[in-house]
Design a protein around this motif. Structure first.
Motif, PDB file in Angstrom:
ATOM      1  N   ALA A   1       0.730  -1.262  -0.093  1.00 10.78           N
ATOM      2  CA  ALA A   1      -0.012  -0.125  -0.135  1.00 10.78           C
ATOM      3  C   ALA A   1       0.859   1.167  -0.096  1.00 10.78           C
ATOM      4  N   ASN A   2       2.013   1.213   0.890  1.00 10.99           N
ATOM      5  CA  ASN A   2       3.008   2.418   0.607  1.00 10.99           C
ATOM      6  C   ASN A   2       3.508   2.513  -0.641  1.00 10.99           C
ATOM      7  N   ILE A   3       3.882   1.463  -1.196  1.00 13.34           N
ATOM      8  CA  ILE A   3       4.523   1.508  -2.729  1.00 13.34           C
ATOM      9  C   ILE A   3       3.710   2.108  -3.604  1.00 13.34           C
ATOM     10  N   GLY A   4       2.368   1.657  -3.635  1.00  8.93           N
ATOM     11  CA  GLY A   4       1.315   1.968  -4.560  1.00  8.93           C
ATOM     12  C   GLY A   4       0.897   3.595  -4.446  1.00  8.93           C
ATOM     13  N   GLN A   5       0.845   3.950  -3.269  1.00 10.33           N
ATOM     14  CA  GLN A   5       0.687   5.229  -2.895  1.00 10.33           C
ATOM     15  C   GLN A   5       1.822   6.315  -3.609  1.00 10.33           C
ATOM     16  N   GLY A   6       2.894   5.774  -3.329  1.00 11.07           N
ATOM     17  CA  GLY A   6       4.183   6.722  -3.670  1.00 11.07           C
ATOM     18  C   GLY A   6       4.111   6.659  -5.350  1.00 11.07           C
ATOM     19  N   VAL A   7       3.830   5.387  -5.993  1.00 11.35           N
ATOM     20  CA  VAL A   7       3.642   5.550  -7.353  1.00 11.35           C
ATOM     21  C   VAL A   7       2.688   6.618  -7.843  1.00 11.35           C
ATOM     22  N   LEU A   8       1.489   6.687  -7.451  1.00  8.69           N
ATOM     23  CA  LEU A   8       0.350   7.354  -7.865  1.00  8.69           C
ATOM     24  C   LEU A   8       0.627   8.754  -7.743  1.00  8.69           C
ATOM     25  N   ILE A   9       1.051   9.222  -6.475  1.00  2.74           N
ATOM     26  CA  ILE A   9       1.315  10.456  -5.920  1.00  2.74           C
ATOM     27  C   ILE A   9       2.095  11.116  -7.171  1.00  2.74           C
ATOM     28  N   ALA A  10       3.283  10.384  -7.605  1.00  5.55           N
ATOM     29  CA  ALA A  10       4.484  10.921  -8.176  1.00  5.55           C
ATOM     30  C   ALA A  10       4.163  11.228  -9.613  1.00  5.55           C
TER      31      ALA A  10
END
Length: 404
Positions: free
Chosen positions: A79-88
């Motif tokens: 979930a942390n990885i996914g949020q980082g990718v989306l926000i980037a």
């Protein structure tokens, strides 16, 4: 084991600290980029706010079932990885001139979905890291302190970054924080037990979650009261940045300063909840906490120079945050002590559905009120509405349902 010597919990706490700091930056930067760069109006801000909480309405029950069927530590990592990718994707699109409100809508909904899964798993994962029930209140207070500490530093840092380096750069910092948090969680190597295999069907699993939720009247009262208040609070959130920029003429740095002052309330709640509960119990302070929700009413009545505006609005947000976080900590402890660990994800999903599920309608309602009544009258109506939590807590306290 003292919490400071619990290595997996310490790493998890630090990871939460970093990711929350980044999130606080984006919670200020994304509305600002919508208002300043994309000229969003009240209706568009209402939609943006609604989409942040929409996952709780349409996905909470589904995710709650699967949180109880998956390894929670692994789910938190991805979930942390996914949020980082989306926000980037937001600063990248802004750099090439491609950013639109449509993209902000999509990213807000998708990040909100992953944040929902993370939140459900986190509540269920803390008892895995902290097995001594006597330390659960302290552990939940520590997690609340994480939110509060980052809420103190995050908005102020976000306001400065937006002022000096633009909103896209501030959002890029948030994306990086999620990747670092995932790395820290992996380094902590906390236990991640395989959940008990469940043979029941999806519908049966949902009913089990609702049944376990209804069996705890104290949790029901806090959730219902907070859900009523959250409907109006989401509406106020939809209008706050717009009101601060267009009606009060405040700069991003000033808005960040207000957020810093307001976040001292949650910080104080994280420090005081355990000693206050030991000294006075949980019922009386819970009623007082609900009454503090009315602090948001100071926003539309604030007037004067910028420093006075910052002080008055910051005080209102301080009181509001103090009340909200106190109730969250008390409920989390009640939840972990009284509900079967195998059901925590589903019961947490019911809670999110009741509370955050009001957000989409509340955000749209706030945008509608702002467009029809004007920003200041709308904020007055919404501020009064947040006091709807008080009767729920008064009745529950009188019946002894909030005793820990």
């Amino acid at each position: 084991m003292p919490l400071r010597r619990n290595r997996p919990f310490a790493f998890f706490w630090t990871a939460q600290l970093l990711s929350n700091a980044g999130t606080q930056i984006s919670e200020l930067a994304i509305p600002l980029i919508a208002v300043l760069a994309l000229s969003a109006g009240p209706a568009e801000m209402g939609v943006l706010t609604a989409l942040e909480s929409l996952p709780s309405l349409v996905l909470a029950l589904f995710l709650g079932v699967y949180v109880d069927r998956l390894r929670r530590g692994r789910l938190l990592f991805w979930a942390n990885i996914g949020q980082g990718v989306l926000i980037a994707t937001v600063p990248i699109a802004a750099a090439f001139g491609w950013l639109t409100m449509g993209q902000l809508y999509v990213v807000t909904f998708a990040v909100g979905s992953l944040a929902l899964a993370y939140g459900l798993a986190q509540t269920a994962y803390v008892p895995v890291l902290v097995t001594d029930q006597r330390r659960l209140t302290a552990a939940n207070s520590s997690m609340a302190l994480t939110d509060s500490i980052t809420a103190v530093a995050g908005p102020g840092l976000g306001g400065v970054l937006v002022q000096l380096l633009t909103a896209p750069i501030a959002i890029a910092v948030d994306a990086a924080s999620f990747f670092v948090a995932a790395l820290l969680q992996a380094l902590g190597r906390g236990p991640d037990p395989r959940p008990i295999q469940q043979q029941s069907r999806f519908g049966t699993s949902l009913r089990e979650g609702f049944t376990a939720f209804r069996a705890q009247p104290g949790i029901v009262a806090i959730t219902a009261g907070k859900g009523c208040a959250d409907f109006f609070h989401w509406g106020a959130l939809a209008l706050f940045v717009l009101y601060a920029v267009r009606e009060l003429g405040l700069s991003p740095a000033a808005i960040g300063a207000i957020a810093v002052l307001g976040s001292l309330g949650p910080l104080l709640a994280g420090v005081l909840t355990t000693p206050v509960s030991r000294r006075f119990g949980t019922a009386g302070p819970a009623v007082v906490a609900a009454a503090l929700f009315g602090g948001g009413l100071l926003t539309p009545f604030a007037a004067g120079p910028d420093l006075v505006l910052i002080a008055i609005i910051g005080l209102g947000q301080f009181l509001l945050g103090l009340g909200i976080v106190y109730l969250i900590i008390i409920r989390a402890t009640l939840l972990q002590r009284t509900v079967d660990p195998a059901l925590l994800g589903r019961v947490g999903a019911v809670i999110r559905l009741v509370e955050w599920g009001t957000g989409p309608v509340g955000g749209l309602f706030g945008g509608f009120l702002g467009a029809t009544l004007g920003l200041r009258p709308a904020l007055i109506v919404l501020g009064i509405g947040t006091l709807a939590a008080v009767p729920w807590l008064v009745v529950a306290a009188a019946r002894g349902h909030l005793n820990d």
